[in-house]
Design a protein around this motif. Structure first.
Motif, PDB file in Angstrom:
ATOM      1  N   PRO A   1       0.709  -1.192  -0.064  1.00 17.09           N
ATOM      2  CA  PRO A   1      -0.103   0.039   0.505  1.00 17.09           C
ATOM      3  C   PRO A   1       1.031   1.018   0.176  1.00 17.09           C
ATOM      4  CG  PRO A   1      -0.974  -1.920   1.630  1.00 17.09           C
ATOM      5  CD  PRO A   1       0.547  -2.204   1.014  1.00 17.09           C
ATOM      6  N   GLY A   2       0.307   2.084  -0.805  1.00 14.07           N
ATOM      7  CA  GLY A   2       1.203   3.491  -0.838  1.00 14.07           C
ATOM      8  C   GLY A   2       2.244   3.722  -2.174  1.00 14.07           C
ATOM      9  N   ALA A   3       2.270   2.580  -2.138  1.00 10.53           N
ATOM     10  CA  ALA A   3       3.515   2.629  -4.318  1.00 10.53           C
ATOM     11  C   ALA A   3       2.185   2.826  -5.318  1.00 10.53           C
ATOM     12  CB  ALA A   3       3.759   1.224  -4.180  1.00 10.53           C
ATOM     13  N   ARG A   4       2.968   4.180  -5.826  1.00 13.76           N
ATOM     14  CA  ARG A   4       2.007   4.323  -7.292  1.00 13.76           C
ATOM     15  C   ARG A   4       2.377   3.327  -8.183  1.00 13.76           C
ATOM     16  NH1 ARG A   4      -0.388   8.014  -8.912  1.00 13.76           N
ATOM     17  NH2 ARG A   4      -0.091   8.832 -10.317  1.00 13.76           N
ATOM     18  N   VAL A   5       1.727   3.204  -9.278  1.00 16.63           N
ATOM     19  CA  VAL A   5       1.713   2.210 -10.522  1.00 16.63           C
ATOM     20  C   VAL A   5       0.724   2.893 -11.492  1.00 16.63           C
ATOM     21  CG1 VAL A   5       1.851  -0.136  -8.649  1.00 16.63           C
ATOM     22  CG2 VAL A   5      -0.245   0.699  -9.834  1.00 16.63           C
ATOM     23  N   MET A   6       1.857   1.720 -12.794  1.00 12.94           N
ATOM     24  CA  MET A   6       1.114   1.713 -14.325  1.00 12.94           C
ATOM     25  C   MET A   6       0.595   0.496 -14.312  1.00 12.94           C
ATOM     26  SD  MET A   6       2.650   3.290 -17.667  1.00 12.94           S
ATOM     27  CE  MET A   6       3.013   1.895 -17.694  1.00 12.94           C
ATOM     28  N   THR A   7      -0.694   0.499 -14.848  1.00  9.10           N
ATOM     29  CA  THR A   7      -1.760  -0.653 -15.292  1.00  9.10           C
ATOM     30  C   THR A   7      -0.704  -0.470 -16.550  1.00  9.10           C
ATOM     31  OG1 THR A   7      -3.386   0.195 -15.989  1.00  9.10           O
ATOM     32  CG2 THR A   7      -3.721   0.091 -14.020  1.00  9.10           C
ATOM     33  N   THR A   8      -0.863  -2.166 -16.750  1.00 11.97           N
ATOM     34  CA  THR A   8      -0.828  -2.506 -18.427  1.00 11.97           C
ATOM     35  C   THR A   8      -2.304  -1.616 -19.455  1.00 11.97           C
ATOM     36  OG1 THR A   8      -2.411  -4.221 -18.137  1.00 11.97           O
ATOM     37  CG2 THR A   8       0.231  -4.863 -17.957  1.00 11.97           C
ATOM     38  N   THR A   9      -2.543  -1.107 -19.280  1.00 13.59           N
ATOM     39  CA  THR A   9      -3.461   0.083 -19.980  1.00 13.59           C
ATOM     40  C   THR A   9      -3.031   1.478 -19.516  1.00 13.59           C
ATOM     41  OG1 THR A   9      -4.654   0.471 -18.497  1.00 13.59           O
ATOM     42  CG2 THR A   9      -5.326  -1.383 -20.008  1.00 13.59           C
ATOM     43  N   GLY A  10      -2.309   1.457 -19.028  1.00 15.90           N
ATOM     44  CA  GLY A  10      -1.722   3.338 -18.717  1.00 15.90           C
ATOM     45  C   GLY A  10      -2.457   3.588 -17.677  1.00 15.90           C
ATOM     46  N   LEU A  11      -3.073   3.380 -16.759  1.00 17.98           N
ATOM     47  CA  LEU A  11      -3.967   3.771 -15.902  1.00 17.98           C
ATOM     48  C   LEU A  11      -3.267   3.802 -14.496  1.00 17.98           C
ATOM     49  CD1 LEU A  11      -6.833   4.952 -15.119  1.00 17.98           C
ATOM     50  CD2 LEU A  11      -6.383   3.311 -13.576  1.00 17.98           C
ATOM     51  N   PHE A  12      -2.913   5.365 -14.248  1.00 21.47           N
ATOM     52  CA  PHE A  12      -1.494   5.332 -13.109  1.00 21.47           C
ATOM     53  C   PHE A  12      -2.629   5.524 -12.066  1.00 21.47           C
ATOM     54  CE2 PHE A  12       0.727   7.378 -16.761  1.00 21.47           C
ATOM     55  CZ  PHE A  12       1.869   6.797 -16.342  1.00 21.47           C
ATOM     56  N   GLY A  13      -2.271   5.084 -10.635  1.00 23.00           N
ATOM     57  CA  GLY A  13      -2.804   4.957  -9.525  1.00 23.00           C
ATOM     58  C   GLY A  13      -2.330   4.852  -8.364  1.00 23.00           C
ATOM     59  N   THR A  14      -2.374   5.099  -6.513  1.00 24.51           N
ATOM     60  CA  THR A  14      -2.154   4.434  -5.792  1.00 24.51           C
ATOM     61  C   THR A  14      -2.387   3.255  -4.510  1.00 24.51           C
ATOM     62  OG1 THR A  14      -1.165   6.681  -5.534  1.00 24.51           O
ATOM     63  CG2 THR A  14      -1.033   5.124  -3.733  1.00 24.51           C
TER      64      THR A  14
END
Length: 141
Positions: A43-56
């Motif tokens: 939890p708290g990690a910034r990620v990018m999905t394979t579709t290009g959506l950024f989230g935490t």
């Protein structure tokens, strides 16, 4: 001169070995690294999905990841949909981006101001930092 069975299958064997070392082995290594990254999410990690959506990452449940994509907006994703962990940008780079964006926005505001003055039939003059002025009214000789 007899047909040597090893001589006829040797090119085929070499081809399989080359494919293994050039294609199959590196692909397996990438898959293992991707799987390790997905299992190491916290939890708290910034990620990018394979579709290009950024989230935490805000939560983990079995094979699911709960991402916060905007304040108060949470979505559930399969771990396999996480493409990469995004590393935070240094403060200096963020400041440069912010200042460049504010300069661009300032230019847009100034252009809009000139357009409004043109519509009103006023003469628009503007002095910039370099001391020059713009005249959108009639040309002077």
């Amino acid at each position: 001169m007899g047909n040597n069975p090893l001589g006829t299958f040797l090119p085929l064997i070499l081809l399989v070995v080359v494919f293994y070392f050039l294609l199959i082995r590196p692909q397996r290594k990438r898959q293992q690294e991707q799987l390790q990254m997905q299992n190491a999410l916290t939890p708290g990690a910034r990620v990018m999905t394979t579709t290009g959506l950024f989230g935490t990452v805000v939560g983990l449940q079995d094979e699911d990841v709960i991402l916060e994509i905007a304040p108060g907006v949470e979505t559930r994703w399969v771990k396999a949909a996480i493409g990469r962990v995004v590393t935070p940008v240094d403060g200096a780079d963020a400041d440069e981006t912010d200042s460049a964006q504010s300069v661009a926005e300032e230019g847009v505001r100034d252009d809009a101001h000139e357009d409004i003055q043109k519509d009103k039939g006023e003469q628009a003059t503007e002095t910039s930092e370099d001391g020059g002025s713009k005249d959108s009214g009639t040309k002077q000789s």
